[in-house]
Design a protein around this motif. Sequence first.
Motif, PDB file in Angstrom:
ATOM      1  N   PRO A 118      29.745  59.713  77.985  1.00 36.64           N
ATOM      2  CA  PRO A 118      31.109  58.985  78.138  1.00 36.64           C
ATOM      3  C   PRO A 118      31.643  58.331  77.080  1.00 36.64           C
ATOM      4  O   PRO A 118      32.990  58.694  76.868  1.00 36.64           O
ATOM      5  N   ALA A 119      31.049  57.771  76.105  1.00 33.12           N
ATOM      6  CA  ALA A 119      31.441  57.285  74.701  1.00 33.12           C
ATOM      7  C   ALA A 119      32.152  58.497  74.131  1.00 33.12           C
ATOM      8  O   ALA A 119      33.207  58.309  73.522  1.00 33.12           O
ATOM      9  N   ILE A 120      31.468  59.564  73.975  1.00 36.86           N
ATOM     10  CA  ILE A 120      32.204  60.602  73.046  1.00 36.86           C
ATOM     11  C   ILE A 120      33.481  61.167  73.707  1.00 36.86           C
ATOM     12  O   ILE A 120      34.309  61.440  73.015  1.00 36.86           O
ATOM     13  N   LEU A 121      33.391  61.486  74.982  1.00 36.21           N
ATOM     14  CA  LEU A 121      34.371  61.964  75.809  1.00 36.21           C
ATOM     15  C   LEU A 121      35.591  60.661  75.384  1.00 36.21           C
ATOM     16  O   LEU A 121      37.008  61.200  75.283  1.00 36.21           O
ATOM     17  N   ALA A 122      35.580  59.574  75.627  1.00 42.52           N
ATOM     18  CA  ALA A 122      36.511  58.454  75.240  1.00 42.52           C
ATOM     19  C   ALA A 122      37.067  58.455  74.215  1.00 42.52           C
ATOM     20  O   ALA A 122      38.461  58.437  73.819  1.00 42.52           O
TER      21      ALA A 122
ATOM     22  N   ALA B 140      19.555  61.720  74.468  1.00 42.70           N
ATOM     23  CA  ALA B 140      20.638  60.902  73.722  1.00 42.70           C
ATOM     24  C   ALA B 140      22.101  61.555  73.901  1.00 42.70           C
ATOM     25  O   ALA B 140      22.824  60.571  73.968  1.00 42.70           O
ATOM     26  N   PHE B 141      22.158  62.649  74.121  1.00 46.95           N
ATOM     27  CA  PHE B 141      23.531  63.243  74.466  1.00 46.95           C
ATOM     28  C   PHE B 141      24.060  62.720  75.924  1.00 46.95           C
ATOM     29  O   PHE B 141      25.262  62.561  76.123  1.00 46.95           O
TER      30      PHE B 141
ATOM     31  N   VAL C 272      15.284  57.893  71.315  1.00 48.10           N
ATOM     32  CA  VAL C 272      16.346  58.338  71.894  1.00 48.10           C
ATOM     33  C   VAL C 272      17.467  57.286  71.695  1.00 48.10           C
ATOM     34  O   VAL C 272      18.695  57.679  71.580  1.00 48.10           O
ATOM     35  N   MET C 273      17.103  55.991  71.707  1.00 52.31           N
ATOM     36  CA  MET C 273      18.203  54.908  71.553  1.00 52.31           C
ATOM     37  C   MET C 273      18.745  54.892  69.932  1.00 52.31           C
ATOM     38  O   MET C 273      19.988  54.550  69.984  1.00 52.31           O
ATOM     39  N   THR C 274      17.941  55.403  69.105  1.00 49.63           N
ATOM     40  CA  THR C 274      18.383  55.433  67.777  1.00 49.63           C
ATOM     41  C   THR C 274      19.328  56.496  67.844  1.00 49.63           C
ATOM     42  O   THR C 274      20.489  56.463  66.982  1.00 49.63           O
ATOM     43  N   LEU C 275      19.062  57.568  68.245  1.00 51.56           N
ATOM     44  CA  LEU C 275      19.862  58.838  68.108  1.00 51.56           C
ATOM     45  C   LEU C 275      21.160  58.653  68.853  1.00 51.56           C
ATOM     46  O   LEU C 275      22.297  59.034  68.448  1.00 51.56           O
ATOM     47  N   PHE C 276      21.125  57.917  70.108  1.00 56.43           N
ATOM     48  CA  PHE C 276      22.029  57.435  71.071  1.00 56.43           C
ATOM     49  C   PHE C 276      23.307  56.525  70.067  1.00 56.43           C
ATOM     50  O   PHE C 276      24.349  56.881  70.037  1.00 56.43           O
ATOM     51  N   GLY C 277      22.707  55.584  69.224  1.00 56.07           N
ATOM     52  CA  GLY C 277      23.515  54.748  68.481  1.00 56.07           C
ATOM     53  C   GLY C 277      24.252  55.355  67.259  1.00 56.07           C
ATOM     54  O   GLY C 277      25.281  55.185  66.918  1.00 56.07           O
ATOM     55  N   ALA C 278      23.453  56.454  66.643  1.00 58.44           N
ATOM     56  CA  ALA C 278      23.878  57.249  65.525  1.00 58.44           C
ATOM     57  C   ALA C 278      25.131  58.094  66.099  1.00 58.44           C
ATOM     58  O   ALA C 278      26.205  58.279  65.319  1.00 58.44           O
ATOM     59  N   MET C 279      24.957  58.691  67.379  1.00 55.20           N
ATOM     60  CA  MET C 279      26.147  59.478  67.833  1.00 55.20           C
ATOM     61  C   MET C 279      27.350  58.629  68.084  1.00 55.20           C
ATOM     62  O   MET C 279      28.751  58.920  67.711  1.00 55.20           O
ATOM     63  N   MET C 280      27.434  57.345  68.469  1.00 52.42           N
ATOM     64  CA  MET C 280      28.353  56.470  68.809  1.00 52.42           C
ATOM     65  C   MET C 280      29.020  56.024  67.364  1.00 52.42           C
ATOM     66  O   MET C 280      30.226  55.791  67.295  1.00 52.42           O
ATOM     67  N   SER C 281      28.123  55.982  66.509  1.00 52.52           N
ATOM     68  CA  SER C 281      28.522  55.542  65.153  1.00 52.52           C
ATOM     69  C   SER C 281      29.279  56.551  64.626  1.00 52.52           C
ATOM     70  O   SER C 281      30.442  56.158  63.900  1.00 52.52           O
TER      71      SER C 281
ATOM     72  N   VAL D 196      39.204  61.362  73.455  1.00 50.67           N
ATOM     73  CA  VAL D 196      40.646  61.366  74.071  1.00 50.67           C
ATOM     74  C   VAL D 196      41.381  60.477  72.991  1.00 50.67           C
ATOM     75  O   VAL D 196      42.771  60.700  72.752  1.00 50.67           O
ATOM     76  N   VAL D 197      40.860  59.393  72.224  1.00 49.51           N
ATOM     77  CA  VAL D 197      41.731  58.671  71.333  1.00 49.51           C
ATOM     78  C   VAL D 197      42.043  59.669  70.145  1.00 49.51           C
ATOM     79  O   VAL D 197      43.025  59.566  69.801  1.00 49.51           O
ATOM     80  N   ASN D 198      41.274  60.553  69.446  1.00 48.36           N
ATOM     81  CA  ASN D 198      41.265  61.087  68.361  1.00 48.36           C
ATOM     82  C   ASN D 198      42.216  62.306  68.603  1.00 48.36           C
ATOM     83  O   ASN D 198      43.454  62.791  67.890  1.00 48.36           O
TER      84      ASN D 198
END
Length: 259
Positions: free
Chosen positions: A189-193, A183-184, A95-104, A196-198
């Motif tokens: 929170p990071a995906i939404l932030a 993971a999602f 789960v943590m690996t997928l979480f980091g991949a989403m943020m990357s 907003v930047v994009n």
Amino acid sequence: MLSLTSVQISAFIGTFWWPFCRIMGAFMIMPFLGNNYIPVTVRILLAVSISALIAPLLPPVPQVDAISFQALILAVEQLLVGFMLALFLSIMIHVMTLFGAMMSMQMGLSMAVMNDPSSGGSNPLLGLWFMLYGTLLFLALDGHLVAIGVLVDSFKLWPIGMGVFELPLMSLIARFAWIFAAAFMLALPAILAMLVVNLTFGVLSRAAPSLNVFALGFPMSMLMGLLCVFFSFSGLPSRYSDLCLDALSAMYQFIGGAI
């Protein structure tokens, strides 16, 4: 003069051999213990030690000839049972690996890939980092001790010789969907932030076409992503401890335990 029959020798070997097969099957993929950095000798000695300690406390094992084909089938069954029990924990760590991949991907670091010798493949840089963090957090919560306790209890809840196909295999398959949902949930929170930047830079590119948005947007996305990583550590331990508890509970219920 002491004399032992072949039946007695087979029963004596089976008392230690069947628990060893189940425990060793779990240690093959269990977090930390299943890592390639842990020598195989250490895993075998640990499995032998645990098998010798719990053998007198186990319910009667099937009386099977140690060199028969039925003994081979029984050994494979115990390996599969241990493998499936540890698979709950392996899914939890990934789960943590997928979480980091989403943020990357949101930060633009998807091209930054690091070779991971422990898994024999390549993972995103943040994915490998979060996986190590999740493993250390799992050990800090004594999750490995709870997992070994569940593994020992499995010999009473699911005795040797019960088979594999009677297990609730659909609950194990459902965990593969759980890994994406968990993971999602962590990355939302990071995906939404980052969204907003994009969107902000998309509006700037329409308002000022002469502005080089790509030269400005990439470092700002990287900076915002690093801030998201920094702030995510404030609530990540409590959320991940809930995921660990859920994975251990599912592992216990898989063998018929009641929570």
